[in-house]
Design an enzyme around this catalytic site. Structure first.
Site, PDB file in Angstrom:
ATOM      1  N   ASP A  39      84.343-104.034 -73.595  1.00 32.54           N
ATOM      2  CA  ASP A  39      83.829-104.704 -74.778  1.00 32.54           C
ATOM      3  C   ASP A  39      83.671-106.209 -74.568  1.00 32.54           C
ATOM      4  O   ASP A  39      84.486-106.851 -73.900  1.00 32.54           O
ATOM      5  CB  ASP A  39      84.799-104.444 -75.940  1.00 32.54           C
ATOM      6  CG  ASP A  39      84.339-105.040 -77.245  1.00 32.54           C
ATOM      7  OD1 ASP A  39      83.287-104.613 -77.755  1.00 32.54           O
ATOM      8  OD2 ASP A  39      85.023-105.945 -77.763  1.00 32.54           O
ATOM      9  N   GLU A  79      79.490-104.071 -71.906  1.00 36.85           N
ATOM     10  CA  GLU A  79      78.764-104.463 -73.108  1.00 36.85           C
ATOM     11  C   GLU A  79      78.586-105.981 -73.004  1.00 36.85           C
ATOM     12  O   GLU A  79      79.458-106.750 -73.402  1.00 36.85           O
ATOM     13  CB  GLU A  79      79.539-104.076 -74.374  1.00 36.85           C
ATOM     14  CG  GLU A  79      78.716-104.242 -75.638  1.00 36.85           C
ATOM     15  CD  GLU A  79      79.332-105.175 -76.662  1.00 36.85           C
ATOM     16  OE1 GLU A  79      78.758-105.305 -77.756  1.00 36.85           O
ATOM     17  OE2 GLU A  79      80.368-105.798 -76.383  1.00 36.85           O
TER      18      GLU A  79
END
Length: 391
Positions: free
Chosen positions: A71, A124
């Site tokens: 993330d 990401e």
């Protein structure tokens, strides 16, 4: 979804673990995350790097996870992420790159791939950082894949529009192919898009119930045919109407309704054909695997392209009609003669469509069209995607 970018300030968590800034930086210009109100790990400390690496290896080694989606990588690699002038400290060379975080990411990816062959590390990462999914020895960050955030934003921007306005946003469909092979991309329709008031995927689609399902079917077939790996969020394959809620299960009862069952059948067939047709995946990361047949028909809300398997020259033609207009004998340029067999049609009655099709396929004619020596004239149903197997 593995989050080494930041951690909560809860008293029972890692924050000020022994009363001091142990896992985080003491200086808030490095240790506090202004956007999320969290702490940032001190990637320069060997103990912190070892702790995070051990966490990743634990999920992969002990729980046999197939991979980790890492993330907010952008917030790790830029010192000035979400900060104004004077709120961050430059690196030793005066730049904005977080050299400690970059070093940690590279070593992490090398370690997890070495110890767990076959897993996936997916970044990401929302900026234009070069080489996110390139090996470390080539100067990259060492991830196996990168989420194509631009594709996700542009595609949803396009599909949520009423079709009458889509002609003005045609670029949202074509722009991504300008950079599609710069990284190993994943095309995500992720959890980020179906929570916090953003609505479930099916509920985003315009029109009445039939058009919403037709749009969803067309989006999936277009997505499966385009270059890039595929990721949808759980519940999208059955057409869940409500946003995802971690406190309750998926709405499996929706499968009592025909249109939801038919959407699930389409996803199953998409996966089956995708598995069996190397043209749809063999050359995902190189231009040789993709060729535009018609990228410019904005007024008709139409695009057509071809996928190629270089090893066998196997080809699949994908024609997309993102308007609610039935188009009779719509002509598409194709690379050669032969019978173009229809192998998937999202308007099939089996998927809840109106059952307009081409009776199994069409014969190419020696009629030049848009730079191609041959062309096919097809029946193109509304809000639908058709795949043809090419001889």
């Amino acid at each position: 979804d593995w989050v080494p970018a930041h951690f909560p300030k809860d008293e029972f968590s890692l924050g000020r673990f022994d009363g001091t800034a142990l896992f985080e930086h003491a200086d808030p210009r490095q240790g506090d995350h202004p956007e999320w109100g969290t702490y940032i790990f001190n990637y320069g400390r060997a103990e912190v790097r070892n702790f995070l690496t051990a966490s990743a290896l634990y999920w992969l080694g002990e729980f046999h996870a197939d991979g980790l989606r890492v993330d907010a990588v952008a917030s790790m690699i830029y010192l000035d992420y979400a900060r104004r002038e004077g709120e961050w400290i430059p690196n030793a060379f005066g730049g904005r790159e977080n050299l400690d975080a970059i070093s940690f990411i590279k070593k992490l990816n090398q370690d997890v791939y070495r110890l767990n062959p076959g897993i996936m590390m997916i970044a990401e990462e929302s900026t234009a950082w070069t080489g996110v999914s390139r090996p470390v020895f080539m100067g990259g960050l060492g991830f196996g894949f990168k989420w194509d955030m631009g594709w996700m934003h542009d595609t949803l921007e396009y599909f949520t529009l009423d079709p009458i306005y889509r002609r003005y946003h045609h670029r949202d469909l074509t722009f991504g192919l300008l950079y599609a092979w710069s990284e190993n991309f994943v095309l995500p329709l992720s959890h980020d898009e179906v929570v916090h008031g953003k609505r479930a995927m099916l509920a985003k689609m315009p029109g009445d119930r039939w058009r919403q399902f037709a749009n969803q079917r067309a989006l999936f077939a277009y997505m499966w045919a385009r270059s890039g790996k595929k990721l949808i969020f759980m519940g999208q394959e059955i057409g869940q109407w409500r946003e995802w809620d971690h406190d309750s299960s998926l709405d499996w009862n929706l499968l009592d309704y025909p249109d939801h069952r038919e959407l699930q059948v389409l996803v199953r067939d998409l996966n089956r054909i995708y598995r069996d047709e190397p043209a749809l995946w063999e050359a995902d990361t190189e231009p040789a695997g993709f060729r535009w047949l018609d990228a410019d028909d904005a007024d008709s809300n139409m695009i057509a392209f071809m996928r190629v398997a270089p090893s066998t020259s196997r080809r699949i033609v994908c024609v997309c009609n993102f308007s609610p207009v039935l188009r009779h004998r719509f002509r598409i340029g194709v690379p050669g003669p032969g019978f173009y067999r229809e192998i998937l049609n999202t308007d099939s009655a089996a998927y809840g469509g109106s059952n307009v099709g081409n009776m199994g396929g069409v014969q190419a004619a020696a009629i030049p069209w848009r730079g191609f020596s041959h062309s096919i004239a097809i029946e193109m149903p509304p809000l639908a995607v058709i795949w043809f197997s090419v001889p």
